[in-house]
Design a protein around this motif. Sequence first.
Motif, PDB file in Angstrom:
ATOM      1  N   GLY A 127     -21.193 -28.465  -9.767  1.00 43.38           N
ATOM      2  CA  GLY A 127     -19.890 -28.135  -9.212  1.00 43.38           C
ATOM      3  C   GLY A 127     -19.879 -27.610  -7.789  1.00 43.38           C
ATOM      4  O   GLY A 127     -18.831 -27.189  -7.299  1.00 43.38           O
ATOM      5  N   TYR A 128     -21.017 -27.644  -7.121  1.00 41.28           N
ATOM      6  CA  TYR A 128     -21.076 -27.158  -5.739  1.00 41.28           C
ATOM      7  C   TYR A 128     -20.819 -28.285  -4.753  1.00 41.28           C
ATOM      8  O   TYR A 128     -21.077 -29.448  -5.043  1.00 41.28           O
ATOM      9  CB  TYR A 128     -22.451 -26.529  -5.452  1.00 41.28           C
ATOM     10  CG  TYR A 128     -22.712 -25.328  -6.316  1.00 41.28           C
ATOM     11  CD1 TYR A 128     -22.130 -24.103  -6.032  1.00 41.28           C
ATOM     12  CD2 TYR A 128     -23.532 -25.429  -7.433  1.00 41.28           C
ATOM     13  CE1 TYR A 128     -22.364 -22.994  -6.841  1.00 41.28           C
ATOM     14  CE2 TYR A 128     -23.773 -24.329  -8.245  1.00 41.28           C
ATOM     15  CZ  TYR A 128     -23.178 -23.121  -7.941  1.00 41.28           C
ATOM     16  OH  TYR A 128     -23.401 -22.038  -8.742  1.00 41.28           O
ATOM     17  N   ARG A 129     -20.328 -27.917  -3.582  1.00 42.84           N
ATOM     18  CA  ARG A 129     -20.206 -28.866  -2.478  1.00 42.84           C
ATOM     19  C   ARG A 129     -21.509 -28.778  -1.699  1.00 42.84           C
ATOM     20  O   ARG A 129     -21.888 -27.701  -1.247  1.00 42.84           O
ATOM     21  CB  ARG A 129     -19.014 -28.510  -1.586  1.00 42.84           C
ATOM     22  CG  ARG A 129     -17.682 -28.717  -2.284  1.00 42.84           C
ATOM     23  CD  ARG A 129     -16.502 -28.410  -1.396  1.00 42.84           C
ATOM     24  NE  ARG A 129     -16.530 -27.005  -1.022  1.00 42.84           N
ATOM     25  CZ  ARG A 129     -16.223 -26.522   0.186  1.00 42.84           C
ATOM     26  NH1 ARG A 129     -15.853 -27.324   1.155  1.00 42.84           N
ATOM     27  NH2 ARG A 129     -16.271 -25.226   0.439  1.00 42.84           N
ATOM     28  N   VAL A 130     -22.191 -29.888  -1.553  1.00 42.43           N
ATOM     29  CA  VAL A 130     -23.533 -29.886  -0.973  1.00 42.43           C
ATOM     30  C   VAL A 130     -23.583 -30.746   0.275  1.00 42.43           C
ATOM     31  O   VAL A 130     -23.044 -31.852   0.301  1.00 42.43           O
ATOM     32  CB  VAL A 130     -24.578 -30.407  -1.990  1.00 42.43           C
ATOM     33  CG1 VAL A 130     -25.972 -30.404  -1.381  1.00 42.43           C
ATOM     34  CG2 VAL A 130     -24.538 -29.578  -3.267  1.00 42.43           C
ATOM     35  N   GLN A 131     -24.239 -30.215   1.280  1.00 37.49           N
ATOM     36  CA  GLN A 131     -24.549 -30.991   2.472  1.00 37.49           C
ATOM     37  C   GLN A 131     -26.065 -30.979   2.614  1.00 37.49           C
ATOM     38  O   GLN A 131     -26.691 -29.912   2.522  1.00 37.49           O
ATOM     39  CB  GLN A 131     -23.882 -30.375   3.701  1.00 37.49           C
ATOM     40  CG  GLN A 131     -23.978 -31.253   4.919  1.00 37.49           C
ATOM     41  CD  GLN A 131     -23.039 -30.787   6.029  1.00 37.49           C
ATOM     42  OE1 GLN A 131     -22.282 -29.836   5.880  1.00 37.49           O
ATOM     43  NE2 GLN A 131     -23.118 -31.460   7.152  1.00 37.49           N
ATOM     44  N   ALA A 170     -34.550 -29.015   9.969  1.00 34.47           N
ATOM     45  CA  ALA A 170     -33.978 -27.706  10.286  1.00 34.47           C
ATOM     46  C   ALA A 170     -33.087 -27.800  11.518  1.00 34.47           C
ATOM     47  O   ALA A 170     -32.028 -27.171  11.585  1.00 34.47           O
ATOM     48  CB  ALA A 170     -35.103 -26.694  10.507  1.00 34.47           C
ATOM     49  N   ARG A 171     -33.495 -28.597  12.493  1.00 34.38           N
ATOM     50  CA  ARG A 171     -32.718 -28.738  13.725  1.00 34.38           C
ATOM     51  C   ARG A 171     -31.322 -29.290  13.426  1.00 34.38           C
ATOM     52  O   ARG A 171     -30.333 -28.803  13.967  1.00 34.38           O
ATOM     53  CB  ARG A 171     -33.467 -29.651  14.704  1.00 34.38           C
ATOM     54  CG  ARG A 171     -32.787 -29.865  16.029  1.00 34.38           C
ATOM     55  CD  ARG A 171     -32.556 -28.623  16.875  1.00 34.38           C
ATOM     56  NE  ARG A 171     -33.713 -27.778  16.983  1.00 34.38           N
ATOM     57  CZ  ARG A 171     -33.647 -26.445  17.132  1.00 34.38           C
ATOM     58  NH1 ARG A 171     -32.492 -25.825  17.182  1.00 34.38           N
ATOM     59  NH2 ARG A 171     -34.729 -25.725  17.228  1.00 34.38           N
ATOM     60  N   SER A 172     -31.222 -30.292  12.549  1.00 35.81           N
ATOM     61  CA  SER A 172     -29.904 -30.851  12.243  1.00 35.81           C
ATOM     62  C   SER A 172     -29.022 -29.829  11.508  1.00 35.81           C
ATOM     63  O   SER A 172     -27.813 -29.783  11.726  1.00 35.81           O
ATOM     64  CB  SER A 172     -30.015 -32.158  11.455  1.00 35.81           C
ATOM     65  OG  SER A 172     -30.664 -31.957  10.224  1.00 35.81           O
ATOM     66  N   ALA A 173     -29.620 -28.991  10.675  1.00 36.21           N
ATOM     67  CA  ALA A 173     -28.847 -27.935  10.005  1.00 36.21           C
ATOM     68  C   ALA A 173     -28.371 -26.890  11.011  1.00 36.21           C
ATOM     69  O   ALA A 173     -27.224 -26.439  10.942  1.00 36.21           O
ATOM     70  CB  ALA A 173     -29.682 -27.285   8.909  1.00 36.21           C
ATOM     71  N   ALA A 193     -25.457 -28.232  12.857  1.00 37.09           N
ATOM     72  CA  ALA A 193     -24.242 -28.173  12.042  1.00 37.09           C
ATOM     73  C   ALA A 193     -23.690 -26.750  11.991  1.00 37.09           C
ATOM     74  O   ALA A 193     -22.481 -26.543  12.024  1.00 37.09           O
ATOM     75  CB  ALA A 193     -24.525 -28.680  10.632  1.00 37.09           C
ATOM     76  N   LEU A 194     -24.569 -25.769  11.946  1.00 33.62           N
ATOM     77  CA  LEU A 194     -24.138 -24.378  11.904  1.00 33.62           C
ATOM     78  C   LEU A 194     -23.418 -23.981  13.188  1.00 33.62           C
ATOM     79  O   LEU A 194     -22.493 -23.169  13.157  1.00 33.62           O
ATOM     80  CB  LEU A 194     -25.336 -23.457  11.664  1.00 33.62           C
ATOM     81  CG  LEU A 194     -25.047 -21.989  11.423  1.00 33.62           C
ATOM     82  CD1 LEU A 194     -24.171 -21.806  10.188  1.00 33.62           C
ATOM     83  CD2 LEU A 194     -26.334 -21.214  11.265  1.00 33.62           C
ATOM     84  N   SER A 218     -21.388 -25.796  14.785  1.00 35.59           N
ATOM     85  CA  SER A 218     -20.042 -26.371  14.839  1.00 35.59           C
ATOM     86  C   SER A 218     -19.253 -26.233  13.540  1.00 35.59           C
ATOM     87  O   SER A 218     -18.124 -26.701  13.463  1.00 35.59           O
ATOM     88  CB  SER A 218     -20.137 -27.855  15.209  1.00 35.59           C
ATOM     89  OG  SER A 218     -20.865 -28.559  14.226  1.00 35.59           O
ATOM     90  N   ASP A 219     -19.840 -25.595  12.537  1.00 32.11           N
ATOM     91  CA  ASP A 219     -19.190 -25.502  11.230  1.00 32.11           C
ATOM     92  C   ASP A 219     -19.373 -24.089  10.681  1.00 32.11           C
ATOM     93  O   ASP A 219     -20.270 -23.355  11.107  1.00 32.11           O
ATOM     94  CB  ASP A 219     -19.830 -26.520  10.276  1.00 32.11           C
ATOM     95  CG  ASP A 219     -18.962 -26.836   9.075  1.00 32.11           C
ATOM     96  OD1 ASP A 219     -17.847 -26.288   8.958  1.00 32.11           O
ATOM     97  OD2 ASP A 219     -19.406 -27.638   8.233  1.00 32.11           O
ATOM     98  N   ALA A 220     -18.551 -23.723   9.728  1.00 35.58           N
ATOM     99  CA  ALA A 220     -18.695 -22.428   9.066  1.00 35.58           C
ATOM    100  C   ALA A 220     -19.995 -22.420   8.261  1.00 35.58           C
ATOM    101  O   ALA A 220     -20.430 -23.469   7.773  1.00 35.58           O
ATOM    102  CB  ALA A 220     -17.515 -22.188   8.140  1.00 35.58           C
ATOM    103  N   PRO A 221     -20.612 -21.258   8.120  1.00 32.93           N
ATOM    104  CA  PRO A 221     -21.859 -21.214   7.351  1.00 32.93           C
ATOM    105  C   PRO A 221     -21.615 -21.489   5.871  1.00 32.93           C
ATOM    106  O   PRO A 221     -20.524 -21.225   5.356  1.00 32.93           O
ATOM    107  CB  PRO A 221     -22.358 -19.781   7.563  1.00 32.93           C
ATOM    108  CG  PRO A 221     -21.165 -18.998   7.941  1.00 32.93           C
ATOM    109  CD  PRO A 221     -20.230 -19.952   8.634  1.00 32.93           C
ATOM    110  N   PRO A 222     -22.625 -22.027   5.198  1.00 28.03           N
ATOM    111  CA  PRO A 222     -22.493 -22.256   3.765  1.00 28.03           C
ATOM    112  C   PRO A 222     -22.646 -20.932   3.002  1.00 28.03           C
ATOM    113  O   PRO A 222     -22.939 -19.893   3.602  1.00 28.03           O
ATOM    114  CB  PRO A 222     -23.668 -23.195   3.469  1.00 28.03           C
ATOM    115  CG  PRO A 222     -24.709 -22.777   4.470  1.00 28.03           C
ATOM    116  CD  PRO A 222     -23.931 -22.425   5.712  1.00 28.03           C
ATOM    117  N   ALA A 223     -22.504 -21.002   1.688  1.00 31.06           N
ATOM    118  CA  ALA A 223     -22.704 -19.830   0.846  1.00 31.06           C
ATOM    119  C   ALA A 223     -24.186 -19.602   0.561  1.00 31.06           C
ATOM    120  O   ALA A 223     -24.607 -18.491   0.264  1.00 31.06           O
ATOM    121  CB  ALA A 223     -21.948 -19.987  -0.470  1.00 31.06           C
ATOM    122  N   LEU A 224     -24.988 -20.667   0.668  1.00 28.09           N
ATOM    123  CA  LEU A 224     -26.411 -20.611   0.325  1.00 28.09           C
ATOM    124  C   LEU A 224     -27.126 -21.762   1.012  1.00 28.09           C
ATOM    125  O   LEU A 224     -26.566 -22.853   1.149  1.00 28.09           O
ATOM    126  CB  LEU A 224     -26.582 -20.740  -1.201  1.00 28.09           C
ATOM    127  CG  LEU A 224     -27.989 -20.852  -1.775  1.00 28.09           C
ATOM    128  CD1 LEU A 224     -28.770 -19.555  -1.575  1.00 28.09           C
ATOM    129  CD2 LEU A 224     -27.929 -21.204  -3.258  1.00 28.09           C
TER     130      LEU A 224
END
Length: 119
Positions: A35-39, A44-47, A50-51, A53-59
């Motif tokens: 049930g999680y939304r996963v990206q 590590a560089r691509s993550a 993304a951070l 330009s995007d809100a941080p994930p929960a985990l």
Amino acid sequence: MSPERNIASNAARIWVVDDDRAVRFVLAEALRDAGYRVQAFDSARSALDALASDAPPALVFTDVRMPGLDGLAFLDQLKALQPQLPVIVMSAYTDIASTAGAFRGGAYEFLSKPFDLDS
């Protein structure tokens, strides 16, 4: 909000960072099935991009050994940008230095690969 409560919220966003396509796919699918939304990211560089330009994930799940920026350096950069973000570090090469480095860097948990997705 505690990490446990944030992670358990409905449709929490989770990032999986691993250069191994099979591990990335299997973990991401298991989390989606739960049930999680996963990206998923192959580096590590691509993550980090993304951070920016995007809100941080929960985990975040991250592998230790990756080309370019490795998982422990990634953990350091994540914690500098988002100190409260829980990060689970994974490795097929479990050694004292990696495990200690992960916890010293602020890892929420360390998982040895392969791990059982059903437990």
